[in-house]
Scaffold this motif. Structure first.
Motif, PDB file in Angstrom:
ATOM      1  N   LEU A 181     -19.063   4.603 -30.791  1.00 53.60           N
ATOM      2  CA  LEU A 181     -18.525   3.299 -30.416  1.00 53.60           C
ATOM      3  C   LEU A 181     -17.106   3.376 -29.882  1.00 53.60           C
ATOM      4  O   LEU A 181     -16.659   2.476 -29.190  1.00 53.60           O
ATOM      5  CB  LEU A 181     -18.557   2.359 -31.630  1.00 53.60           C
ATOM      6  CG  LEU A 181     -19.948   1.981 -32.126  1.00 53.60           C
ATOM      7  CD1 LEU A 181     -19.839   1.132 -33.379  1.00 53.60           C
ATOM      8  CD2 LEU A 181     -20.728   1.261 -31.049  1.00 53.60           C
ATOM      9  N   ARG A 182     -16.374   4.433 -30.192  1.00 47.34           N
ATOM     10  CA  ARG A 182     -14.997   4.578 -29.747  1.00 47.34           C
ATOM     11  C   ARG A 182     -14.986   4.951 -28.262  1.00 47.34           C
ATOM     12  O   ARG A 182     -15.631   5.902 -27.853  1.00 47.34           O
ATOM     13  CB  ARG A 182     -14.300   5.660 -30.559  1.00 47.34           C
ATOM     14  CG  ARG A 182     -12.822   5.781 -30.214  1.00 47.34           C
ATOM     15  CD  ARG A 182     -12.137   6.773 -31.105  1.00 47.34           C
ATOM     16  NE  ARG A 182     -12.215   6.283 -32.481  1.00 47.34           N
ATOM     17  CZ  ARG A 182     -12.257   7.079 -33.530  1.00 47.34           C
ATOM     18  NH1 ARG A 182     -12.245   8.373 -33.403  1.00 47.34           N
ATOM     19  NH2 ARG A 182     -12.317   6.572 -34.747  1.00 47.34           N
ATOM     20  N   PRO A 183     -14.257   4.207 -27.430  1.00 48.80           N
ATOM     21  CA  PRO A 183     -14.235   4.514 -25.998  1.00 48.80           C
ATOM     22  C   PRO A 183     -13.457   5.807 -25.715  1.00 48.80           C
ATOM     23  O   PRO A 183     -12.596   6.218 -26.492  1.00 48.80           O
ATOM     24  CB  PRO A 183     -13.530   3.311 -25.377  1.00 48.80           C
ATOM     25  CG  PRO A 183     -12.706   2.747 -26.481  1.00 48.80           C
ATOM     26  CD  PRO A 183     -13.435   3.045 -27.759  1.00 48.80           C
ATOM     27  N   ASP A 184     -13.784   6.418 -24.618  1.00 49.50           N
ATOM     28  CA  ASP A 184     -13.091   7.623 -24.184  1.00 49.50           C
ATOM     29  C   ASP A 184     -11.653   7.256 -23.822  1.00 49.50           C
ATOM     30  O   ASP A 184     -11.432   6.367 -22.999  1.00 49.50           O
ATOM     31  CB  ASP A 184     -13.827   8.221 -22.984  1.00 49.50           C
ATOM     32  CG  ASP A 184     -13.192   9.503 -22.495  1.00 49.50           C
ATOM     33  OD1 ASP A 184     -12.548  10.185 -23.306  1.00 49.50           O
ATOM     34  OD2 ASP A 184     -13.345   9.807 -21.297  1.00 49.50           O
ATOM     35  N   PRO A 185     -10.632   7.909 -24.415  1.00 51.95           N
ATOM     36  CA  PRO A 185      -9.240   7.531 -24.151  1.00 51.95           C
ATOM     37  C   PRO A 185      -8.839   7.700 -22.685  1.00 51.95           C
ATOM     38  O   PRO A 185      -8.095   6.881 -22.149  1.00 51.95           O
ATOM     39  CB  PRO A 185      -8.424   8.464 -25.040  1.00 51.95           C
ATOM     40  CG  PRO A 185      -9.366   9.026 -26.021  1.00 51.95           C
ATOM     41  CD  PRO A 185     -10.731   8.937 -25.439  1.00 51.95           C
ATOM     42  N   ALA A 186      -9.340   8.739 -22.021  1.00 46.38           N
ATOM     43  CA  ALA A 186      -8.971   8.946 -20.617  1.00 46.38           C
ATOM     44  C   ALA A 186      -9.549   7.841 -19.739  1.00 46.38           C
ATOM     45  O   ALA A 186      -8.866   7.327 -18.843  1.00 46.38           O
ATOM     46  CB  ALA A 186      -9.465  10.309 -20.144  1.00 46.38           C
ATOM     47  N   ARG A 187     -10.791   7.447 -19.999  1.00 46.35           N
ATOM     48  CA  ARG A 187     -11.402   6.358 -19.223  1.00 46.35           C
ATOM     49  C   ARG A 187     -10.711   5.025 -19.495  1.00 46.35           C
ATOM     50  O   ARG A 187     -10.511   4.225 -18.591  1.00 46.35           O
ATOM     51  CB  ARG A 187     -12.885   6.240 -19.545  1.00 46.35           C
ATOM     52  CG  ARG A 187     -13.722   7.266 -18.872  1.00 46.35           C
ATOM     53  CD  ARG A 187     -15.172   6.948 -19.071  1.00 46.35           C
ATOM     54  NE  ARG A 187     -16.000   7.911 -18.380  1.00 46.35           N
ATOM     55  CZ  ARG A 187     -17.284   8.020 -18.546  1.00 46.35           C
ATOM     56  NH1 ARG A 187     -17.906   7.218 -19.395  1.00 46.35           N
ATOM     57  NH2 ARG A 187     -17.972   8.910 -17.881  1.00 46.35           N
ATOM     58  N   ALA A 188     -10.369   4.790 -20.766  1.00 49.11           N
ATOM     59  CA  ALA A 188      -9.686   3.547 -21.118  1.00 49.11           C
ATOM     60  C   ALA A 188      -8.323   3.482 -20.437  1.00 49.11           C
ATOM     61  O   ALA A 188      -7.914   2.422 -19.942  1.00 49.11           O
ATOM     62  CB  ALA A 188      -9.539   3.444 -22.633  1.00 49.11           C
ATOM     63  N   ARG A 189      -7.626   4.611 -20.372  1.00 48.22           N
ATOM     64  CA  ARG A 189      -6.318   4.667 -19.720  1.00 48.22           C
ATOM     65  C   ARG A 189      -6.453   4.402 -18.230  1.00 48.22           C
ATOM     66  O   ARG A 189      -5.690   3.616 -17.653  1.00 48.22           O
ATOM     67  CB  ARG A 189      -5.697   6.040 -19.979  1.00 48.22           C
ATOM     68  CG  ARG A 189      -4.329   6.224 -19.453  1.00 48.22           C
ATOM     69  CD  ARG A 189      -3.803   7.605 -19.877  1.00 48.22           C
ATOM     70  NE  ARG A 189      -2.897   8.088 -18.893  1.00 48.22           N
ATOM     71  CZ  ARG A 189      -3.205   8.903 -17.894  1.00 48.22           C
ATOM     72  NH1 ARG A 189      -4.418   9.371 -17.765  1.00 48.22           N
ATOM     73  NH2 ARG A 189      -2.305   9.273 -17.034  1.00 48.22           N
TER      74      ARG A 189
END
Length: 123
Positions: A12-20
């Motif tokens: 459920l945790r989004p990918d940090p690079a994609r979120a950025r």
């Protein structure tokens, strides 16, 4: 068959690079500044987070960045966006053409003549 081996929490945790990247894309659209690259936006966001952070040592800034990119805290997001200091545009801005001179009698007469020709031509 493909099996997902991540835990439910990790899935459920989004990918940090994609979120950025998504956050930076939204900033570009919001400010209509498509000339800014990720590095310039990251510097501006880091500076804004540093100024908004209560921690002078910068230890809690990673958690703020994570919450900011994950859309977890809308108030934090609004305050960071409001305090961003973006660099100047690389290309000069296109200024609209504007004349500050008052219209002369001849220019008003030309407009009136064009209007009357249009009205007479319609009959």
């Amino acid at each position: 068959m493909i099996v997902d081996t991540r835990s439910a929490e990790d899935a459920l945790r989004p990918d940090p690079a994609r979120a950025r990247e998504a956050f930076f894309g939204e900033l570009r659209r919001q400010f209509a500044r498509h000339d800014l690259d990720d590095e310039a936006l990251e510097q501006a966001v880091n500076e804004a987070v540093r100024h908004l952070s209560d921690d002078p040592a910068g230890e809690g800034q990673d958690a703020l960045h994570e919450r900011l990119y994950a859309h977890a805290d809308p108030a934090l997001r609004r305050s960071v966006v409001a305090s961003l200091c973006l660099p100047a545009p690389r290309a000069p801005l296109q200024m609209p053409m504007q004349t500050l001179e008052r219209p002369t009698f001849l220019s008003r007469l030309a407009v009136l003549r064009a209007f009357t020709r249009q009205r007479i031509g319609e009959r």
